[in-house]
Motif scaffolding. Structure first.
Motif: not given
Length: 778
Positions: A334-335, A357-359, A474-475, A494-495
């Motif tokens: 997805k990322v 982006l926020c992972l 990227v957060a 979301e990971l």
């Protein structure tokens, strides 16, 4: 050796004269001129003249480049001259001093042994002693006097000689000989036969020379003044420097120059450059010992260190980026897809703003390392800022310059360090920022992470706008426990935790090689089998990520290295399922069924934690009492309310479930959630609580291989929950065979890997009755 010559008068009609061709000079009558003679024929002509009557005929070549001129290469009119002196030089050439006697014209050429002789006839100027000619002579004399004053190279004796000459031909010859004329112009004047025309030309030439010399004089005067001014400034500056050196201020002057050079090199926007130069002006007027001087100096240096123009060229090759991302991380599709989308847009749009982006995911799934991998894939410089424990707003925006020791905020400092304006900026652990009386840093981040605002980010220290719009932010976060406005500015990816298969692949591709390299183990000394890696995952680690797995593999590598160094091992260490206990000891976790036997009042629930999903055992028991409901296990308010809701559902359905109507008056019920030291909260255990209550009140056993999740309403409806993928991963890891989920969670099933869905029997339910039918024995 020199030879003085004595001349005698000759008759031109009777005698021949040796010919001397001249390259780049025209000799006029009544003028003395030195000549250097080198050609063999010319030397012979001079020698012949010296041996006879000392007369020689001087005539100019038409083309000065001709080495050996023929008769046709010479002009017809020349000057009969006498040789006053001859001097032979060591290199074979001759220096002669000649004096022009009269103009003459060549009649005929005669070839002698090594030279040429000519017969010539006098060539006199036609002149009538008219008033006009006399007037022209007087005007020429006045003009020449002015010319001599301007041109210091001509001696004043020439003017005195001219004043005594009345003959127009001799008068004009002397003037022409002293004018700066081209060769063809001099030859033209020599060949002229009218006095008036000749004087006209002379006057025009003198006037032109006077104009040029006047202009030269003005220029020289202006340059001299400028030079005098410059010399004065230089002298005064040197004096100032020596005074400053004595006072210890000499370094300050060099410092001002260095700062000015730095400002010019920084390529700042106009407004920023104006601000920097204004501060530099202030600094130049201050003493270097002043406390304000060091503040201003530091401020200007900080302004120059910020990257205003320099940036890296973004990689637009999607295949190359995909290869880098796949090489660094396994899975996380997805990322990777989102990064490739961003790159694809960059190929079309040069300035894309929507790139924050926020992972979000549990620890150890590779969020931080993924940030570095993204930077490599897009060819941006990588800079990381850890936000864990940041409490002060000034950490983000900087302190105002009025404070002692003020510095720019971390954002600007990191940009100074990375030296380009378009890096990848990783904001690590963004949800762990806290707030206190010093301000709220998460609110300060709103400006940084808003694409519509961050092109004019204002740091309190810099006091000028800085453009952050080309930075790719990227957060990373472990949970979405963030202020809503901040969440709204970021694209959440979301990971979830890794499956067993993914962990095995990650270990084989990355972790084993890394552990062997870090611990100095050679591939000839150790061999990890897949069965060993799988058993480490099942029995020695229980986590969503792979950090603990990596540490465990490193432990095995260290033990093997120790055996090799102590010479206890000579063969290759084969690490398989059987040999694991030798290196890691007894198994730490029980893998298999959550509970081995079906029991009354014991239900397996599914919980979501910050480290991924987990199995949650819920126990219930009933004993004689007065209807009191007890609950223990560090439960939060939401979970306590969920137990009360489950009790209400049981009481309203007591008849249908064959439970005595007055059970709440005669029995006390105790619900306990083990692992009592761990705080627990949330509504998703509602269905499991209700199942435990029904089991203990009816005596029906709960199936040990069934796990469930879902919130319950007073009507007995099962409503949706979050974290489905993590919970199903936990179920698979714990050996559960059947998972009961709310019917409304069906849409999230698409995100769950097919392998998990293939190994679990997933049942979707709408009401609690369906749950009881599935989970309880008949």
């Amino acid at each position: 050796m020199g030879t003085e010559a004595t001349t005698e008068v000759i008759d031109l009609t009777q005698e021949r004269v040796p010919l001397l061709p001249l390259r780049d000079v025209v000799v006029f009558p009544h003028t003395v001129m030195p000549l250097f003679v080198g050609r063999k024929s010319s030397v012979s002509a001079i020698t012949q003249a010296m041996g006879t009557n000392k007369y020689i005929f001087l005539v100019a070549q038409k083309d000065e480049k001709t080495e050996n001129p023929g008769n046709d290469d010479l002009h017809q009119v020349g000057t009969l001259a006498t040789i006053l002196q001859m001097l032979k030089l060591p290199d074979g050439t001759i220096k002669v001093l000649v004096e022009g006697v009269k103009r003459a014209k060549i009649n005929q050429f005669f070839e002698a042994e090594d030279y040429t002789e000519v017969s010539v006839s006098e060539f006199n100027l036609e002149s009538n002693e008219s008033i006009e000619v006399k007037a022209m002579m007087r005007l020429a004399l006045d003009s020449f006097e002015t010319y001599i004053k301007l041109n210091k190279k001509i001696p004043e004796e020439v003017l005195k000689v001219l004043q005594d000459i009345s003959d127009v031909e001799r008068f004009s010859d002397v003037i022409i000989a002293n004018l700066n004329l081209k060769l063809n112009e001099k030859q033209s004047l020599l060949e002229g036969d009218h006095a008036k025309d000749r004087l006209d030309k002379v006057l025009a030439v003198i006037q032109g020379e006077i104009d040029v010399l006047s202009a030269e004089k003005k220029i020289q005067s202006r340059v001299r003044k400028q030079m005098e001014s410059n010399q004065k400034d230089y002298y005064l500056n040197e004096q100032m420097k020596s005074i400053q050196k004595e006072l210890g201020q000499a370094e300050e002057e060099n410092e001002i120059e260095d700062l000015q050079v730095s400002i010019n090199k920084a390529k700042m926007p106009k407004a920023v450059k104006a601000k920097a130069e204004s501060e530099l002006k202030k600094l130049s007027r201050m003493s270097s010992q002043s406390s304000d001087a060091s503040i201003i100096r530091t401020y200007i240096e900080n302004l120059c260190d910020v990257p205003w123009k320099k940036k890296t060229i973004i990689n637009k090759d999607l295949k190359k980026a995909q290869k880098i991302l796949d090489g660094d991380h396994y899975g996380l599709n997805k990322v990777k897809e989102r990064i490739l989308e961003h790159l694809a847009v960059q190929t079309r749009v040069t300035h894309n703003k929507a790139n924050i982006l926020c992972l979000v995911g549990p620890p150890g799934v590779g969020k931080t390392s993924l940030g570095e991998s993204i930077a490599k894939a897009v060819n941006r410089k990588y800079v990381r800022m850890a936000l864990g424990g940041v409490r002060d707003e000034a950490e983000i925006r900087g302190h105002r310059r009025t404070y002692i020791g003020a510095m720019p905020g971390s954002i600007v400092q990191k940009m100074q360090k990375v030296k380009v304006k378009n890096p990848l900026f990783l904001l690590d652990e963004i949800e762990k920022m806290a707030s206190d009386y010093r301000g709220d840093p998460s609110s300060a981040m709103l400006e940084v992470l808003d694409p519509e605002q961050n092109h004019t980010f204002n740091d309190h220290y810099l006091e000028v706008d800085y453009d952050l719009s080309q930075v790719m932010f990227v957060a990373t976060a472990n949970s979405l426990d963030l202020p809503q406005p901040l969440l709204d500015r970021m694209e959440i990816i979301e990971l979830s935790g890794y499956t067993e298969d993914e962990k095995v692949q990650i270990a084989k591709r990355h972790l084993v090689a890394k552990a062997m390299s870090n611990n100095g183990v050679k591939s000839s000394e150790i061999d990890f089998k897949d069965s060993a890696i799988l058993d480490i995952i099942r029995y020695y680690t229980r986590e969503a990520g792979v950090r603990s797995l990596s540490r465990t593999i490193s432990t095995i590598c260290r033990k093997v290295v120790k055996e090799v160094v102590l010479k206890k091992r000579k063969s290759r260490a084969i690490i398989n399922a059987k040999s694991l206990s030798k290196y890691l000891g007894v198994k730490k976790f029980r893998y298999g069924l959550a509970e081995e036997h079906n029991q009354v009042g014991e239900v397996t629930g599914l919980a979501w934690t910050s480290v991924g999903g987990d199995l949650l055992t819920i126990e219930a028991t009933a004993y004689k009492g007065k209807g009191k409901l007890n609950y223990t296990g560090q439960l939060g308010d939401v979970m306590k309310e969920s137990i009360q809701a489950a009790m209400s559902v049981v009481r309203t359905r007591a008849k249908e479930l064959d439970i005595a109507d007055d059970f709440q008056e005669k029995l006390d019920i105790h619900i306990h959630v083990p692992d009592g030291s761990t705080p627990k909260d949330g509504p998703s255990a509602g269905a499991a609580m209700c199942t435990a209550l029904v089991s203990v009140l009816t005596g029906r056993k709960v199936k040990a291989d069934v796990a469930m999740t879902g919130e319950i309403t007073l009507r007995g409806e099962i409503t949706p929950i979050g974290g489905l993928k993590e919970k199903m991963l936990a179920a698979l890891r714990g050996g559960i065979k059947t998972v009961i989920i709310p019917d409304d969670n069906e849409r999230e099933l698409s995100e769950v890997p097919d392998k998990i869905k293939g190994e679990l029997n997933v049942i979707k339910v709408k009401w609690i009755d369906e749950v009881l039918d599935i989970a309880l024995e008949k």
